[in-house]
Write a protein that holds these residues in place. Sequence first.
Motif, short mmCIF file in Angstrom:
data_model
loop_
_atom_site.label_atom_id
_atom_site.label_comp_id
_atom_site.label_asym_id
_atom_site.label_seq_id
_atom_site.Cartn_x
_atom_site.Cartn_y
_atom_site.Cartn_z
N ASP A 161 0.87 -1.17 0.00
CA ASP A 161 0.00 0.00 0.00
C ASP A 161 0.91 1.23 0.00
O ASP A 161 1.81 1.35 0.85
CB ASP A 161 -0.86 -0.05 1.28
N ASP A 162 0.67 2.17 -0.95
CA ASP A 162 1.50 3.39 -0.99
C ASP A 162 0.99 4.46 -0.04
O ASP A 162 1.54 5.56 0.01
CB ASP A 162 1.62 3.92 -2.42
N TYR A 163 -0.06 4.17 0.72
CA TYR A 163 -0.65 5.05 1.73
C TYR A 163 -1.17 6.36 1.13
O TYR A 163 -1.33 7.35 1.83
CB TYR A 163 0.35 5.38 2.85
N ARG A 164 -1.43 6.39 -0.18
CA ARG A 164 -1.74 7.66 -0.83
C ARG A 164 -2.80 7.52 -1.93
O ARG A 164 -3.70 8.35 -2.01
CB ARG A 164 -0.44 8.21 -1.44
N SER A 165 -2.65 6.48 -2.78
CA SER A 165 -3.52 6.38 -3.94
C SER A 165 -4.94 5.99 -3.52
O SER A 165 -5.15 4.95 -2.90
CB SER A 165 -2.98 5.32 -4.91
N ASP A 166 -5.89 6.87 -3.89
CA ASP A 166 -7.29 6.58 -3.59
C ASP A 166 -7.85 5.68 -4.70
O ASP A 166 -7.50 5.86 -5.86
CB ASP A 166 -8.06 7.91 -3.55
N PRO A 167 -8.65 4.66 -4.42
CA PRO A 167 -9.25 4.39 -3.11
C PRO A 167 -8.57 3.29 -2.31
O PRO A 167 -9.01 3.00 -1.21
CB PRO A 167 -10.66 3.93 -3.51
N ALA A 168 -7.50 2.65 -2.85
CA ALA A 168 -7.04 1.43 -2.16
C ALA A 168 -5.52 1.30 -2.07
O ALA A 168 -5.01 0.22 -1.80
CB ALA A 168 -7.64 0.20 -2.84
N GLY A 169 -4.80 2.40 -2.32
CA GLY A 169 -3.36 2.36 -2.10
C GLY A 169 -2.55 1.62 -3.14
O GLY A 169 -1.37 1.35 -2.93
N ASP A 170 -3.20 1.28 -4.28
CA ASP A 170 -2.49 0.61 -5.38
C ASP A 170 -1.80 -0.66 -4.88
O ASP A 170 -0.66 -0.95 -5.26
CB ASP A 170 -1.47 1.59 -5.99
N ALA A 171 -2.49 -1.40 -4.05
CA ALA A 171 -1.87 -2.54 -3.37
C ALA A 171 -2.08 -3.88 -4.09
O ALA A 171 -1.70 -4.92 -3.58
CB ALA A 171 -2.40 -2.65 -1.94
N GLY A 172 -2.65 -3.82 -5.29
CA GLY A 172 -2.78 -5.06 -6.07
C GLY A 172 -3.89 -5.97 -5.58
O GLY A 172 -4.76 -5.57 -4.80
N SER A 173 -3.82 -7.20 -6.03
CA SER A 173 -4.91 -8.13 -5.78
C SER A 173 -5.00 -8.52 -4.31
O SER A 173 -4.08 -8.26 -3.52
CB SER A 173 -4.75 -9.38 -6.65
N ARG A 174 -6.12 -9.14 -3.97
CA ARG A 174 -6.38 -9.56 -2.59
C ARG A 174 -5.95 -11.02 -2.46
O ARG A 174 -6.57 -11.89 -3.07
CB ARG A 174 -7.87 -9.39 -2.29
N VAL A 175 -4.92 -11.28 -1.68
CA VAL A 175 -4.37 -12.65 -1.63
C VAL A 175 -4.87 -13.45 -0.44
O VAL A 175 -4.85 -14.68 -0.47
CB VAL A 175 -2.83 -12.65 -1.66
N ALA A 176 -5.29 -12.78 0.61
CA ALA A 176 -5.82 -13.51 1.77
C ALA A 176 -6.92 -12.67 2.40
O ALA A 176 -6.89 -11.44 2.35
CB ALA A 176 -4.72 -13.80 2.79
N CYS A 177 -7.88 -13.36 3.02
CA CYS A 177 -9.05 -12.67 3.57
C CYS A 177 -9.54 -13.45 4.78
O CYS A 177 -9.46 -14.69 4.82
CB CYS A 177 -10.12 -12.60 2.49
N GLY A 178 -10.07 -12.72 5.76
CA GLY A 178 -10.67 -13.35 6.92
C GLY A 178 -11.80 -12.50 7.46
O GLY A 178 -11.72 -11.28 7.46
N VAL A 179 -12.86 -13.15 7.90
CA VAL A 179 -14.01 -12.44 8.48
C VAL A 179 -13.75 -12.20 9.96
O VAL A 179 -13.32 -13.12 10.68
CB VAL A 179 -15.30 -13.27 8.27
N LEU A 180 -14.01 -10.98 10.40
CA LEU A 180 -13.90 -10.66 11.83
C LEU A 180 -15.16 -11.18 12.54
O LEU A 180 -16.27 -10.76 12.23
CB LEU A 180 -13.79 -9.14 12.00
N ARG A 181 -14.96 -12.11 13.47
CA ARG A 181 -16.09 -12.69 14.20
C ARG A 181 -16.06 -12.18 15.64
O ARG A 181 -15.00 -12.14 16.26
CB ARG A 181 -15.98 -14.21 14.22
N GLN A 182 -17.23 -11.85 16.13
CA GLN A 182 -17.34 -11.36 17.50
C GLN A 182 -17.14 -12.51 18.48
O GLN A 182 -17.72 -13.57 18.30
CB GLN A 182 -18.70 -10.73 17.71
N SER A 183 -16.31 -12.29 19.48
CA SER A 183 -16.10 -13.33 20.49
C SER A 183 -17.31 -13.41 21.39
O SER A 183 -17.92 -12.40 21.72
CB SER A 183 -14.86 -12.99 21.33
N SER A 184 -17.64 -14.62 21.77
CA SER A 184 -18.84 -14.78 22.61
C SER A 184 -18.44 -14.79 24.08
O SER A 184 -17.29 -14.87 24.42
CB SER A 184 -19.57 -16.06 22.26
#
Length: 175
Positions: A152-175
């Motif tokens: 991420d270049d911390y500048r380019s709108d909207p996503a920082g020119d960071a390329g493709s999405r290689v990993a993803c995880g859903v934030l789950r609320q702890s019970s």
Amino acid sequence: MRIAIPITFAALGLTGCSTLDSIPTERVGEIRLSFANGLPAGTGQLVSNGQALTLAVAVTGLEPGEHGFHLHTTGQCTAPDFKSAGGHLNPAGREHGALNPQGKHLGDLPNLVIGASRSTSTEIDLGADTRELRETLFDADGTAVVVHAEADDYRSDPAGDAGSRVACGVLRQSS
Ligand SMILES: [Cu+2]
Ligand SMILES: [Zn+2]
């Protein structure tokens, strides 16, 4: 002063807390990251010390280099491109990046820096532990944590020119 410490902890009214570096810590949420092929890419925990929310993550199997790392608006990680996670979490309607005068998004996190071990762990302060922040993170459509192929270049709108999405995880609320 030996007596003051337990009294302070009791006054905070924390339940189910565990000890992390001797600071009372409440586990608020958890994340399991996956690559597009379904293999695990790491884990994360959202914790509160009563003052701030901190995201602690440990990732593995990434290419050496810097990788953009963000909170995305929708808690849905559909492989292979993870576009289902939507754009960056941005409740304040700002532009992308800490180096952007109109920035930054709430979801803009520091790049993950990966060395020869192809793994790293880090803790990121998400801000004051307010009801507003918790409601944003655990809103109806949830929140996802995404790792990108490039820095991420911390500048380019909207996503920082960071390329493709290689990993993803859903934030789950702890019970
Ligand atoms: Cu992202
Ligand atoms: Zn952003």
